[in-house]
Write an enzyme that holds these catalytic residues in place. Structure first.
Site, mmCIF file in Angstrom:
data_model
loop_
_atom_site.group_PDB
_atom_site.id
_atom_site.type_symbol
_atom_site.label_atom_id
_atom_site.label_comp_id
_atom_site.label_asym_id
_atom_site.label_seq_id
_atom_site.Cartn_x
_atom_site.Cartn_y
_atom_site.Cartn_z
ATOM 1 N N ALA A 33 50.607 -28.337 4.086
ATOM 2 C CA ALA A 33 51.751 -28.652 3.219
ATOM 3 C C ALA A 33 52.605 -29.784 3.784
ATOM 4 N N LEU A 34 52.348 -30.169 5.033
ATOM 5 C CA LEU A 34 53.197 -31.164 5.706
ATOM 6 C C LEU A 34 54.666 -30.761 5.660
ATOM 7 N N SER A 84 55.907 -21.429 12.774
ATOM 8 C CA SER A 84 55.495 -21.014 14.121
ATOM 9 C C SER A 84 56.619 -20.907 15.149
ATOM 10 N N THR A 133 48.687 -14.653 17.236
ATOM 11 C CA THR A 133 49.457 -14.839 18.464
ATOM 12 C C THR A 133 49.529 -13.555 19.292
ATOM 13 N N ASP A 134 49.770 -13.724 20.586
ATOM 14 C CA ASP A 134 49.978 -12.552 21.452
ATOM 15 C C ASP A 134 51.326 -11.875 21.180
ATOM 16 N N GLU A 135 52.231 -12.579 20.471
ATOM 17 C CA GLU A 135 53.577 -12.018 20.268
ATOM 18 C C GLU A 135 53.567 -10.749 19.423
ATOM 19 N N TYR A 159 59.395 -13.963 13.378
ATOM 20 C CA TYR A 159 58.108 -14.680 13.465
ATOM 21 C C TYR A 159 56.969 -13.721 13.809
ATOM 22 N N SER A 160 57.141 -12.956 14.897
ATOM 23 C CA SER A 160 56.013 -12.106 15.316
ATOM 24 C C SER A 160 55.753 -10.990 14.311
ATOM 25 N N LYS A 163 53.649 -12.546 11.637
ATOM 26 C CA LYS A 163 52.258 -12.731 12.089
ATOM 27 C C LYS A 163 51.553 -11.376 12.174
ATOM 28 N N LYS A 198 59.617 -27.010 20.982
ATOM 29 C CA LYS A 198 59.064 -25.957 21.835
ATOM 30 C C LYS A 198 59.316 -26.309 23.300
ATOM 31 N N LEU A 199 59.282 -25.297 24.171
ATOM 32 C CA LEU A 199 59.794 -25.463 25.535
ATOM 33 C C LEU A 199 59.274 -26.720 26.255
ATOM 34 N N TYR A 216 67.027 -20.736 28.436
ATOM 35 C CA TYR A 216 67.650 -19.551 27.844
ATOM 36 C C TYR A 216 67.835 -18.446 28.895
ATOM 37 N N PRO A 291 68.317 -14.354 20.860
ATOM 38 C CA PRO A 291 68.458 -12.933 20.477
ATOM 39 C C PRO A 291 67.099 -12.232 20.464
HETATM 40 P P1 NAD Z 1 52.815 -25.778 13.925
HETATM 41 O O1 NAD Z 1 54.146 -25.277 13.471
HETATM 42 O O2 NAD Z 1 52.765 -26.911 14.885
HETATM 43 O O3 NAD Z 1 51.939 -26.207 12.664
HETATM 44 C C1 NAD Z 1 51.862 -25.446 11.500
HETATM 45 C C2 NAD Z 1 51.188 -26.286 10.413
HETATM 46 O O4 NAD Z 1 51.099 -25.472 9.235
HETATM 47 C C3 NAD Z 1 51.961 -27.539 10.053
HETATM 48 O O5 NAD Z 1 51.081 -28.640 9.961
HETATM 49 C C4 NAD Z 1 52.572 -27.206 8.706
HETATM 50 O O6 NAD Z 1 52.755 -28.345 7.872
HETATM 51 C C5 NAD Z 1 51.536 -26.254 8.133
HETATM 52 N N1 NAD Z 1 52.103 -25.352 7.115
HETATM 53 C C6 NAD Z 1 53.239 -24.615 7.223
HETATM 54 N N2 NAD Z 1 53.444 -23.929 6.078
HETATM 55 C C7 NAD Z 1 52.406 -24.212 5.250
HETATM 56 C C8 NAD Z 1 52.032 -23.797 3.949
HETATM 57 N N3 NAD Z 1 52.792 -22.939 3.240
HETATM 58 N N4 NAD Z 1 50.893 -24.271 3.415
HETATM 59 C C9 NAD Z 1 50.114 -25.148 4.114
HETATM 60 N N5 NAD Z 1 50.423 -25.590 5.343
HETATM 61 C C10 NAD Z 1 51.550 -25.119 5.913
HETATM 62 O O7 NAD Z 1 52.064 -24.521 14.495
HETATM 63 P P2 NAD Z 1 51.055 -24.405 15.736
HETATM 64 O O8 NAD Z 1 51.836 -24.240 16.966
HETATM 65 O O9 NAD Z 1 50.048 -25.477 15.631
HETATM 66 O O10 NAD Z 1 50.387 -22.984 15.406
HETATM 67 C C11 NAD Z 1 49.233 -22.901 14.574
HETATM 68 C C12 NAD Z 1 48.841 -21.451 14.418
HETATM 69 O O11 NAD Z 1 48.565 -20.895 15.701
HETATM 70 C C13 NAD Z 1 49.929 -20.577 13.814
HETATM 71 O O12 NAD Z 1 49.317 -19.639 12.959
HETATM 72 C C14 NAD Z 1 50.564 -19.876 15.010
HETATM 73 O O13 NAD Z 1 51.090 -18.635 14.650
HETATM 74 C C15 NAD Z 1 49.360 -19.743 15.916
HETATM 75 N N6 NAD Z 1 49.648 -19.704 17.367
HETATM 76 C C16 NAD Z 1 50.417 -20.682 17.944
HETATM 77 C C17 NAD Z 1 50.607 -20.668 19.335
HETATM 78 C C18 NAD Z 1 51.414 -21.733 20.039
HETATM 79 O O14 NAD Z 1 51.641 -21.610 21.247
HETATM 80 N N7 NAD Z 1 51.850 -22.790 19.367
HETATM 81 C C19 NAD Z 1 50.032 -19.647 20.094
HETATM 82 C C20 NAD Z 1 49.275 -18.645 19.458
HETATM 83 C C21 NAD Z 1 49.079 -18.711 18.083
HETATM 84 O O1 DAU Z 2 53.025 -16.633 22.650
HETATM 85 C C1 DAU Z 2 52.536 -17.448 21.624
HETATM 86 C C2 DAU Z 2 53.691 -18.091 20.901
HETATM 87 O O2 DAU Z 2 54.195 -19.112 21.744
HETATM 88 C C3 DAU Z 2 53.306 -18.660 19.546
HETATM 89 O O3 DAU Z 2 52.885 -17.625 18.702
HETATM 90 C C4 DAU Z 2 54.491 -19.406 18.910
HETATM 91 O O4 DAU Z 2 54.087 -19.999 17.699
HETATM 92 C C5 DAU Z 2 54.950 -20.464 19.876
HETATM 93 O O5 DAU Z 2 56.091 -21.120 19.352
HETATM 94 C C6 DAU Z 2 55.282 -19.851 21.240
HETATM 95 O O6 DAU Z 2 56.448 -18.981 21.134
HETATM 96 P P1 DAU Z 2 57.562 -18.951 22.294
HETATM 97 O O7 DAU Z 2 58.811 -18.433 21.719
HETATM 98 O O8 DAU Z 2 57.027 -18.297 23.524
HETATM 99 O O9 DAU Z 2 57.639 -20.540 22.596
HETATM 100 P P2 DAU Z 2 58.891 -21.521 22.871
HETATM 101 O O10 DAU Z 2 58.310 -22.815 23.317
HETATM 102 O O11 DAU Z 2 59.859 -21.535 21.741
HETATM 103 O O12 DAU Z 2 59.583 -20.829 24.113
HETATM 104 C C7 DAU Z 2 58.884 -20.573 25.307
HETATM 105 C C8 DAU Z 2 59.835 -19.867 26.244
HETATM 106 O O13 DAU Z 2 60.867 -20.793 26.634
HETATM 107 C C9 DAU Z 2 60.547 -18.697 25.603
HETATM 108 O O14 DAU Z 2 60.715 -17.668 26.577
HETATM 109 C C10 DAU Z 2 61.902 -19.266 25.197
HETATM 110 C C11 DAU Z 2 62.160 -20.305 26.270
HETATM 111 N N1 DAU Z 2 62.933 -21.487 25.831
HETATM 112 C C12 DAU Z 2 62.542 -22.150 24.723
HETATM 113 C C13 DAU Z 2 63.246 -23.241 24.277
HETATM 114 C C14 DAU Z 2 62.836 -23.974 23.008
HETATM 115 C C15 DAU Z 2 64.017 -21.925 26.590
HETATM 116 O O15 DAU Z 2 64.347 -21.339 27.636
HETATM 117 N N2 DAU Z 2 64.692 -23.014 26.169
HETATM 118 C C16 DAU Z 2 64.380 -23.694 25.028
HETATM 119 O O16 DAU Z 2 65.064 -24.689 24.674
#
Ligand code: NAD
Ligand code: DAU
Length: 356
Positions: A33-34, A84, A133-135, A159-160, A163, A198-199, A216, A291
């Protein structure tokens, strides 16, 4: 043969599409969907590649999904599309319910109807691969063993929870309708094209801009970090050989406290792009906690190793160095993401709608 990927313009999805077409000639139809998280610039190297068909559209749009399945007749759907970011889910959970729950439901129903039209080996070979996800397993205490596939679901954030709901739908569509599904639950990814909310990418881009590095709470929360191309190879392994109806955990065997991640990023930047103002760690700033913040995630990835021979190729040391180097070499990408200019990419490069 063709696969349909959803969310293939996001962080992991775009890495997966690039990785897939590096290692195979099997075409990819990419439905995305971008949203703010989708960036077609990640796939710029595929602009003239006929193996990649990009379709801008919503996974909640049943008619569109039906049409794509009927036209391209994929042998598999690899479903990444999701909202995500945990922090965004706390501020606005509605989009998470819509895309992650309703979107997965829509895809499952479309896949079930399409699969019902298949016969013989095509029917037997079809897969719906759900990327999760592991969450969903909740939060671990310091002495707990890592999450295995049999851990109960205890999601703690919107989010979790969304999922987890999608995982349950996928499970039920297999159990009730026999849809041939596989699910992977992965730990935190990092690497190229990671959106700087993301972090790890946030710390890199803030440090380079001389901005505070917001940690955080006490920074002692633990995540299990996996380099994104290792996640991609894990998905390929499960798609190729995973048992239907099973779930596989994918992780990096790499538990790190957030503050240690931030210090590692700072030390690499000190080495690769020293700042005359002093070490980047001077920018570390402890801020109000998230939170409901989960304290610890860790993955037991023995099942995928035992059954499919998958293990991560990167160590954290090699992966984080590559990642920092990638951000230093791609400052234009970062600038376009930060200014919002990346959102003009589609119209600038391709015009609206379907393209390849
Ligand atoms: P992201 O947020 O970077 O990308 C998500 C993509 O989905 C984007 O390109 C967005 O445009 C598209 N999208 C969102 N809503 C949509 C819709 N309604 N229809 C079509 N496209 C849509 O996410 P990511 O970090 O690449 O994660 C991808 C998948 O992997 C997710 O399902 C997430 O839950 C899972 N995952 C992510 C992580 C992580 O660390 N990032 C870890 C484990 C699992
Ligand atoms: O565990 C898999 C998940 O990892 C995926 O399912 C999610 O899509 C992905 O976003 C990620 O979730 P987290 O919440 O773990 O990722 P994030 O990068 O947001 O944060 C990582 C850790 O860092 C978390 O404990 C929160 C902390 N954090 C994050 C941000 C953005 C900070 O301390 N400061 C920050 O500014």
């Amino acid at each position: 043969m063709t696969i349909l990927v959803t969310g293939g313009a996001g962080f992991i999805g775009s890495n997966f599409v690039l990785d897939w077409l590096r290692s195979s000639d099997e075409p990819v139809v990419n439905l995305d969907a971008l949203t703010y998280a989708g960036n077609l610039e990640n796939l710029a190297s595929l602009k003239d590649d006929a193996r990649h068909v990009f379709v801008q559209g919503d996974i909640c749009d049943r008619a569109l999904v039906d049409q794509l399945l009927a036209t391209h007749r994929p042998r598999a759907i690899v479903h990444f599309a999701a909202e995500s970011h945990v922090d965004r889910s706390i501020h606005g959970p509605g989009a998470f319910m819509r895309t992650n729950v309703e979107g997965t439901f829509t895809l499952l129903e479309a896949a079930r109807a399409y699969w019902g039209t298949l016969e013989g080996e095509t029917r037997d070979g079809f897969r719906f691969h759900h990327v999760s996800t592991d969450e969903v397993y909740g939060s671990l205490q310091p002495q707990d063993p890592p999450f295995s596939e049999t851990n109960p679901y205890e999601p703690n954030s919107p989010y979790s929870a969304s999922k987890a709901a999608s995982d349950h739908l996928v499970r039920a569509w297999h159990h009730t309708y026999g849809l041939p599904v596989v699910t992977t639950n992965c730990s935190n990814n990092y690497g190229p094209y990671h959106f700087p909310e993301k972090l790890i990418p946030l710390m890199i881009v803030n440090a380079l801009a001389g901005k505070p590095l917001p940690v955080y709470g006490d920074g002692q929360q633990i995540r299990d970090w996996l380099y994104v191309t290792d996640h991609c190879s894990g998905i390929r392994a499960v798609l190729a050989g995973g048992r239907v109806g099973e779930t596989y955990n994918i992780g990096g065997w790499n538990e790190k406290a957030n503050i240690d991640i931030v210090r590692t990023v700072c030390a690499l930047l000190d080495e690769l792009r020293p700042d005359a103002a002093g070490p980047y760690s001077r920018l570390i700033t402890y801020v109000k906690d998230r939170p409901g913040h989960d304290r610890r995630y860790a993955i037991d990835a023995r099942k995928i190793e035992r059954e499919l021979g998958w293990r991560p190729a990167e160590t954290f040391e090699t992966g984080i160095r590559k990642t920092v180097q990638w951000y230093l070499s791609n400052e234009d990408w970062v600038a376009r993401v930060q200014s919002g200019a990346y959102r003009d990419w589609v119209s600038k490069q391709y015009g609206a709608g379907q393209t390849n």
